[in-house]
Every structure is written in structure tokens, then in C-alpha cells.
Enzyme design. Structure first.
Site, PDB file in Angstrom:
ATOM      1  CB  ILE A  12     -16.951 -21.358  41.992  1.00 47.81           C
ATOM      2  CG1 ILE A  12     -17.530 -20.168  41.830  1.00 47.81           C
ATOM      3  CG2 ILE A  12     -18.075 -22.336  42.398  1.00 47.81           C
ATOM      4  CD1 ILE A  12     -18.745 -20.395  40.817  1.00 47.81           C
ATOM      5  CE1 TYR A  85     -15.804 -10.811  31.515  1.00 51.85           C
ATOM      6  CE2 TYR A  85     -17.737  -9.350  32.812  1.00 51.85           C
ATOM      7  CZ  TYR A  85     -17.001 -10.390  33.416  1.00 51.85           C
ATOM      8  OH  TYR A  85     -17.406 -11.178  34.024  1.00 51.85           O
ATOM      9  NE  ARG A 160     -20.383  -5.403  32.578  1.00 47.74           N
ATOM     10  CZ  ARG A 160     -20.635  -5.844  34.013  1.00 47.74           C
ATOM     11  NH1 ARG A 160     -19.872  -4.677  34.572  1.00 47.74           N
ATOM     12  NH2 ARG A 160     -21.075  -6.193  35.161  1.00 47.74           N
ATOM     13  CE1 TYR A 163     -18.059 -14.585  31.795  1.00 49.17           C
ATOM     14  CE2 TYR A 163     -19.716 -12.636  32.786  1.00 49.17           C
ATOM     15  CZ  TYR A 163     -19.016 -13.844  33.691  1.00 49.17           C
ATOM     16  OH  TYR A 163     -19.192 -14.498  34.391  1.00 49.17           O
ATOM     17  NE  ARG A 211     -14.735 -12.860  39.889  1.00 53.28           N
ATOM     18  CZ  ARG A 211     -14.787 -13.863  40.180  1.00 53.28           C
ATOM     19  NH1 ARG A 211     -16.617 -14.727  39.381  1.00 53.28           N
ATOM     20  NH2 ARG A 211     -14.571 -14.918  40.274  1.00 53.28           N
ATOM     21  CB  VAL A 229     -17.000   2.331  39.614  1.00 51.05           C
ATOM     22  CG1 VAL A 229     -17.011   2.264  38.231  1.00 51.05           C
ATOM     23  CG2 VAL A 229     -15.648   0.979  39.977  1.00 51.05           C
ATOM     24  NE  ARG A 236     -23.235  -6.025  40.314  1.00 53.75           N
ATOM     25  CZ  ARG A 236     -23.674  -4.808  39.977  1.00 53.75           C
ATOM     26  NH1 ARG A 236     -24.391  -4.458  39.493  1.00 53.75           N
ATOM     27  NH2 ARG A 236     -22.709  -4.748  38.821  1.00 53.75           N
ATOM     28  CG  ASP A 314     -22.242  -1.007  36.746  1.00 52.84           C
ATOM     29  OD1 ASP A 314     -22.686  -2.606  36.457  1.00 52.84           O
ATOM     30  OD2 ASP A 314     -21.766  -0.603  38.394  1.00 52.84           O
ATOM     31  NE  ARG A 318     -25.221  -8.485  37.658  1.00 51.49           N
ATOM     32  CZ  ARG A 318     -24.167  -8.951  37.802  1.00 51.49           C
ATOM     33  NH1 ARG A 318     -23.546  -9.660  39.242  1.00 51.49           N
ATOM     34  NH2 ARG A 318     -22.934  -7.925  36.487  1.00 51.49           N
TER      35      ARG A 318
HETATM   36  P1  NAD Z   1     -12.587 -18.042  38.018  1.00 52.46           P
HETATM   37  O1  NAD Z   1     -11.952 -17.617  37.401  1.00 52.46           O
HETATM   38  O2  NAD Z   1     -11.866 -18.151  39.327  1.00 52.46           O
HETATM   39  O3  NAD Z   1     -11.985 -19.630  37.757  1.00 52.46           O
HETATM   40  C1  NAD Z   1     -12.296 -19.793  36.904  1.00 52.46           C
HETATM   41  C2  NAD Z   1     -10.977 -21.510  36.019  1.00 52.46           C
HETATM   42  O4  NAD Z   1     -11.974 -21.597  34.344  1.00 52.46           O
HETATM   43  C3  NAD Z   1     -10.106 -20.726  36.445  1.00 52.46           C
HETATM   44  O5  NAD Z   1      -9.306 -20.724  37.386  1.00 52.46           O
HETATM   45  C4  NAD Z   1      -9.397 -20.892  34.910  1.00 52.46           C
HETATM   46  O6  NAD Z   1      -8.120 -20.751  35.010  1.00 52.46           O
HETATM   47  C5  NAD Z   1     -10.191 -21.721  34.518  1.00 52.46           C
HETATM   48  N1  NAD Z   1      -9.810 -21.806  32.486  1.00 52.46           N
HETATM   49  C6  NAD Z   1      -9.779 -21.093  32.763  1.00 52.46           C
HETATM   50  N2  NAD Z   1     -10.078 -20.761  30.744  1.00 52.46           N
HETATM   51  C7  NAD Z   1     -10.265 -22.267  31.064  1.00 52.46           C
HETATM   52  C8  NAD Z   1      -9.779 -23.278  30.140  1.00 52.46           C
HETATM   53  N3  NAD Z   1      -9.774 -22.837  28.673  1.00 52.46           N
HETATM   54  N4  NAD Z   1      -9.593 -24.570  30.554  1.00 52.46           N
HETATM   55  C9  NAD Z   1      -9.433 -25.168  31.696  1.00 52.46           C
HETATM   56  N5  NAD Z   1      -9.211 -24.030  32.597  1.00 52.46           N
HETATM   57  C10 NAD Z   1      -9.743 -23.078  32.508  1.00 52.46           C
HETATM   58  O7  NAD Z   1     -14.447 -17.938  38.332  1.00 52.46           O
HETATM   59  P2  NAD Z   1     -14.898 -18.362  39.128  1.00 52.46           P
HETATM   60  O8  NAD Z   1     -15.764 -17.286  39.887  1.00 52.46           O
HETATM   61  O9  NAD Z   1     -15.549 -19.574  40.230  1.00 52.46           O
HETATM   62  O10 NAD Z   1     -16.776 -19.004  38.261  1.00 52.46           O
HETATM   63  C11 NAD Z   1     -16.681 -20.410  37.981  1.00 52.46           C
HETATM   64  C12 NAD Z   1     -17.870 -19.927  36.481  1.00 52.46           C
HETATM   65  O11 NAD Z   1     -19.301 -18.900  37.366  1.00 52.46           O
HETATM   66  C13 NAD Z   1     -17.204 -18.902  35.632  1.00 52.46           C
HETATM   67  O12 NAD Z   1     -18.130 -19.528  34.440  1.00 52.46           O
HETATM   68  C14 NAD Z   1     -18.353 -17.877  35.355  1.00 52.46           C
HETATM   69  O13 NAD Z   1     -18.474 -17.100  34.720  1.00 52.46           O
HETATM   70  C15 NAD Z   1     -19.513 -18.084  36.659  1.00 52.46           C
HETATM   71  N6  NAD Z   1     -19.437 -17.288  37.693  1.00 52.46           N
HETATM   72  C16 NAD Z   1     -19.313 -17.092  38.422  1.00 52.46           C
HETATM   73  C17 NAD Z   1     -19.508 -15.785  38.782  1.00 52.46           C
HETATM   74  C18 NAD Z   1     -18.723 -15.785  41.352  1.00 52.46           C
HETATM   75  O14 NAD Z   1     -20.349 -14.996  41.813  1.00 52.46           O
HETATM   76  N7  NAD Z   1     -18.390 -16.806  40.614  1.00 52.46           N
HETATM   77  C19 NAD Z   1     -21.147 -14.618  39.212  1.00 52.46           C
HETATM   78  C20 NAD Z   1     -20.952 -15.337  37.881  1.00 52.46           C
HETATM   79  C21 NAD Z   1     -20.874 -15.602  36.969  1.00 52.46           C
HETATM   80  N1  UDP Z   2     -17.174  -1.701  41.500  1.00 54.74           N
HETATM   81  C1  UDP Z   2     -16.341  -0.433  42.967  1.00 54.74           C
HETATM   82  N2  UDP Z   2     -14.909  -0.670  42.292  1.00 54.74           N
HETATM   83  C2  UDP Z   2     -14.084  -1.216  42.432  1.00 54.74           C
HETATM   84  C3  UDP Z   2     -14.610  -2.468  42.265  1.00 54.74           C
HETATM   85  C4  UDP Z   2     -15.700  -3.056  41.726  1.00 54.74           C
HETATM   86  O1  UDP Z   2     -17.574   0.086  43.343  1.00 54.74           O
HETATM   87  O2  UDP Z   2     -12.914  -1.267  43.060  1.00 54.74           O
HETATM   88  C5  UDP Z   2     -18.142  -1.852  41.709  1.00 54.74           C
HETATM   89  C6  UDP Z   2     -18.739  -2.430  39.928  1.00 54.74           C
HETATM   90  O3  UDP Z   2     -18.306  -0.589  39.417  1.00 54.74           O
HETATM   91  C7  UDP Z   2     -19.927  -3.164  39.859  1.00 54.74           C
HETATM   92  C8  UDP Z   2     -19.788  -3.407  41.211  1.00 54.74           C
HETATM   93  O4  UDP Z   2     -18.570  -2.856  42.048  1.00 54.74           O
HETATM   94  O5  UDP Z   2     -21.120  -2.228  40.232  1.00 54.74           O
HETATM   95  C9  UDP Z   2     -19.426  -4.913  41.035  1.00 54.74           C
HETATM   96  O6  UDP Z   2     -18.337  -4.860  40.159  1.00 54.74           O
HETATM   97  P1  UDP Z   2     -17.827  -6.806  39.850  1.00 54.74           P
HETATM   98  O7  UDP Z   2     -16.630  -6.637  39.798  1.00 54.74           O
HETATM   99  O8  UDP Z   2     -17.745  -7.879  41.864  1.00 54.74           O
HETATM  100  O9  UDP Z   2     -18.772  -7.104  39.735  1.00 54.74           O
HETATM  101  P2  UDP Z   2     -20.293  -7.940  38.995  1.00 54.74           P
HETATM  102  O10 UDP Z   2     -21.201  -8.101  39.842  1.00 54.74           O
HETATM  103  O11 UDP Z   2     -20.300  -6.493  37.755  1.00 54.74           O
HETATM  104  O12 UDP Z   2     -20.372  -8.847  38.140  1.00 54.74           O
END
Ligand code: NAD
Ligand code: UDP
Length: 363
Positions: A12, A85, A160, A163, A211, A229, A236, A314, A318
Site C-alpha cells: 500500500i 498469525y 489466526r 492479528y 496472501r 484451502v 472475499r 477462516d 466479508r
Molecule cells: P506490506 O506487508 O506490503 O507492507 C507493510 C510494510 O511495513 C512492509 O514494507 C514492512 O517492511 C514494513 N514494516 C513492518 N514492520 C515495520 C516496522 N516496525 N517499522 C517500519 N516498517 C515496518 O502490507 P500492506 O498490504 O501494504 O498493508 C499495510 C497496512 O494495511 C497494514 O497495517 C495491514 O495490516 C493493513 N491491511 C492491508 C490489507 C491489504 O489488502 N493489503 C488488508 C488488511 C489490512
Molecule cells: N487461500 C487459498 N489458497 C492459497 C492462499 C489462500 O485458498 O494459496 C485462501 C485463504 O484460506 C483465505 C483466502 O484465500 O480463505 C484469502 O487469504 P489471504 O491470505 O489473501 O488473506 P485474508 O483475506 O484471509 O486476510
């Protein structure tokens, strides 16, 4: 604006930097030990990267100064990979709760607006799943509303939820400071953002289980079967990263509307089961490569225990109510899943298809 972005080098963060550094004059100070996804911005005079963990003792004075001089702090830093997790729970709790605590305290001290990235996983499983309504007849039992839906975590043996529980605690901490100390805050609950640069491709530039997007993409690129899985029944909703970033930008542009709220950011129209997603991805890959044999690419079923280990549970479904983001921010996602997948998978194909797996290199 002076914007502090923690975890700016991730999926992100890299897209947020792309947008902010090309369309605004905001000054951005970021923290992340990883910089491979944001290399192109490292020389930008509007961007300063501290290539460190936010909890690194050596960086605490710089962090304090940045927050003091900042208009807003966006916290993206996290361990947010479901495969960790239940296998790495202590680090997950530390990263998503205890490492965030000092950030919240700093924002309280300087009364700085905190945009805190949470997760839709805070909702846990749907009420429908608990009452056995597998046909989802009653939307009141599965639609996720920011200010109404209860947040239900499973039992402790199902790790799980480490987180989701840590993220929920941060939401409650932030909200408590808002009420007691006037902390300006916005909580973002992302619902499966998809796009280029998400995670890593196993056996190419990372190990373990990323993911689902990168799992399925990695399977296609590496010649391994796609794995569903527990039969791929989980549902989703998937939203384009570009539209998700647009939502964040609308928050930054409208602080008075974003302040004091949690927002679901997701696309109701892009709902799929994981089985449907796997099928769509193999068909999309056939289109991208021009190789029709990908349409029947092998998909196998695996148990959650086999795939994630003990303690996985799981989220069944959502389905976000996104009316708050529409009413307050004018945000409405429109990009269809087909287009999200075509764009994202084309990126991964161009980036990785010509390269070889490490095992092949060694041969
Ligand atoms: P990501 O893993 O790609 O990015 C997270 C970044 O944080 C990584 O680059 C990592 O190096 C950095 N990081 C971790 N610990 C750190 C620390 N202590 N100090 C500095 N940097 C640190 O994840 P993302 O997909 O970009 O997600 C960003 C946020 O959005 C997270 O809080 C995540 O929980 C939330 N989120 C994202 C999604 C999604 O669909 N991408 C879904 C649910 C929640
Ligand atoms: N999943 C799957 N095959 C894979 C990886 C994930 O079927 O190779 C499923 C997982 O069990 C969950 C969904 O895909 O039901 C989404 O998983 P993701 O890891 O993206 O994270 P979540 O949406 O659960 O946060």
C-alpha cells in the site's frame, strides 16, 4: 502538508507514494527497512526515507521530530500475512499492538492526526456463520458496518486471531484517546486490496506463504498447482489498489470529514469465492500469455491445517457496507475484478515470467 508514513515501503505504501509524489507537493517522511518497491522515489526531494524499523532505538528522536512537525501520521507498518498469525503469533502481536502503542502515544502528545491502518478481520467471522445460515439469507447477519457490527474473535487456540485482536486493541486505544484527549484519528479497514507489487512471489523473491493473490500468481508462474484451502469456499471482496489509494487521498483532502471515523474500504461488487478467484486467474493468465492451456491449469484442494498449520480459522465472508466512505468522502469504487486481475497479473507476468526459479538457476 507534511506527511509521516510508517511502513511506506510495502504494497500500500508504495502505491500511496506513487500517487502523492506525482500529483501533490506534500512533503513525505517515511520509515521502512525495505525499499525495493519504492526505489524510484528515493531521489525525490519531497521524500525522505529512514530505512529503519520504527521501533529501532536509534531512530526515536527522528521519529519524534517528524511527528512534531507533521500534519498527519499514516501507520501502515505491520506483519499482515495470514500464514504468520498462527505460526509466528508473538511477533504478530508485537508488530500490530506493542510497536504501535508508542506511535499512538506520540500522536496524542503532539495532537497529530493519526490514520491507523487496521483490518476487516477485526469483524471476525460473520454472525451468519455462527448461527449456521450458510445461504446468507439475512444481510443483517453478514454485512459489515463500521459502527454497528460486533467484532468477534475465535478462541485463543485458534491463533489466526492474534492479528485481528491486536488490530482491534489499537482501534480501541485510538478511539479512547480521541474521546479522552481529543486525538484526531481515522481508522481504515481494508478489504483485500489487489494490485501490482503485492507481497512477493514464492521461490523468486521471498519464502513462505504470501496472501492469496501472490500464492495463486506464484503457482501459475512456477508451474505448481493452485491450492484451494478447505475447498475454496471462503468469500472475499476485492478492490483495486488504485481506488483504495484514492480513498486515502480523499481522507487527506478532507480531514474534517475523515476525523473521528473508521472506514471500510472495499468493493461490494467484486465478491468471489476463492475457488472462483482461482478459476478467474487461470483464465486471465491464458489471455495474458495467449496460451489457452492455462484455462485448465491444475487446481487442487488442501486442508487449512496442511496449508497454514495448527490454529488457523477462516473468515467466511466479508461484505462491507461502504456507505460511510461514499457519504463522507464521495468515494465509490468502480473497477471490476476482471480489470483488476488483468492489470495486476500482467504486471506480475512482465516482472517474473522470463526469470527462473532459484532451483532452476542452480541446475
Ligand atoms: P506490506 O506487508 O506490503 O507492507 C507493510 C510494510 O511495513 C512492509 O514494507 C514492512 O517492511 C514494513 N514494516 C513492518 N514492520 C515495520 C516496522 N516496525 N517499522 C517500519 N516498517 C515496518 O502490507 P500492506 O498490504 O501494504 O498493508 C499495510 C497496512 O494495511 C497494514 O497495517 C495491514 O495490516 C493493513 N491491511 C492491508 C490489507 C491489504 O489488502 N493489503 C488488508 C488488511 C489490512
Ligand atoms: N487461500 C487459498 N489458497 C492459497 C492462499 C489462500 O485458498 O494459496 C485462501 C485463504 O484460506 C483465505 C483466502 O484465500 O480463505 C484469502 O487469504 P489471504 O491470505 O489473501 O488473506 P485474508 O483475506 O484471509 O486476510
Amino acid at each position: 502538508m507534511n506527511i509521516v508514513i510508517l511502513g511506506c515501503g510495502g504494497f500500500i505504501g508504495s502505491h500511496l507514494l506513487d500517487r502523492l509524489l506525482t500529483t501533490t507537493d506534500h512533503k513525505i517522511i517515511g520509515w521502512d527497512p525495505e525499499s525495493s518497491k519504492i526505489r524510484k522515489h528515493l531521489d525525490n526531494p519531497n521524500f525522505t526515507l529512514h530505512q529503519r524499523y520504527v521501533d529501532d532505538p536509534e531512530t526515536q528522536q527522528d521519529l519524534r521530530n517528524a511527528v512534531a512537525e507533521g500534519d498527519v501520521v499514516i501507520n501502515l507498518a505491520a506483519i499482515c500475512n495470514p500464514s504468520e498469525y498462527n505460526t509466528n503469533p508473538i511477533s504478530v502481536i508485537k508488530s500490530n499492538l506493542f510497536d504501535v502503542y508508542p506511535i499512538v502515544e506520540l500522536c496524542v502528545e503532539y495532537k497529530r492526526w493519526l490514520i491507523s491502518f487496521s483490518t476487516s478481520e477485526c469483524y471476525g467471522r460473520t454472525l451468519s456463520s455462527y448461527v449456521g445460515d450458510t445461504s446468507y439469507e439475512n444481510p443483517d447477519l453478514y454485512e459489515l458496518k463500521e459502527d454497528e457490527t460486533p467484532l468477534i474473535m475465535g478462541p485463543i487456540v485458534n491463533q489466526r486471531w492474534t492479528y485481528a485482536c491486536a488490530k482491534q486493541m489499537v482501534e480501541r486505544l485510538v478511539y479512547a484517546h480521541h474521546k479522552e484527549d481529543g486525538l484526531p484519528f481515522t481508522v481504515v479497514r481494508p478489504l483485500n486490496f489487489f494490485g501490482p507489487r503485492m507481497d512477493y512471489i514464492p521461490q523468486r523473491d521471498g519464502d513462505g506463504v504470501p496472501r492469496v493473490l501472490a500464492c495463486f500468481m506464484g503457482a501459475l508462474l512456477n508451474g505448481d498447482p493452485m491450492k484451494l484451502v478447505d475447498g475454496g469456499k471462503a468469500r472475499r471482496t476485492i478492490v483495486s489498489i488504485y481506488e483504495a489509494v484514492d480513498a486515502i487521498c480523499r481522507m487527506l483532502d478532507n480531514p474534517e470529514k475523515a476525523n473521528g471515523h473508521a472506514f471500510n474500504i472495499g468493493n461490494r461488487n467484486n465478491e468471489v469465492t476463492m475457488a472462483e478467484l482461482a478459476d478467474m486467474m487461470r483464465k486471465t493468465y491464458a489471455k495474458i500469455t495467449g496460451d489457452a492451456s492455462y484455462e485448465d491449469y491444475p487446481i487442487i484442494e488442501v486442508s487449512a491445517e496442511e496449508f497454514y498449520g495448527e490454529g488457523y480459522e477462516d473468515c467466511d465472508r466479508r461484505m462491507p457496507d461502504v456507505s460511510k466512505a461514499k457519504d463522507l468522502l464521495g468515494w465509490e469504487p468502480k473497477i471490476a475484478l476482471e480489470d483488476v486481475l488483468l492489470d495486476t497479473m500482467t504486471y506480475f507476468h512482465n516482472e517474473y515470467a522470463g526469470t527462473m526459479k532459484p532451483a532452476q538457476v542452480a541446475e
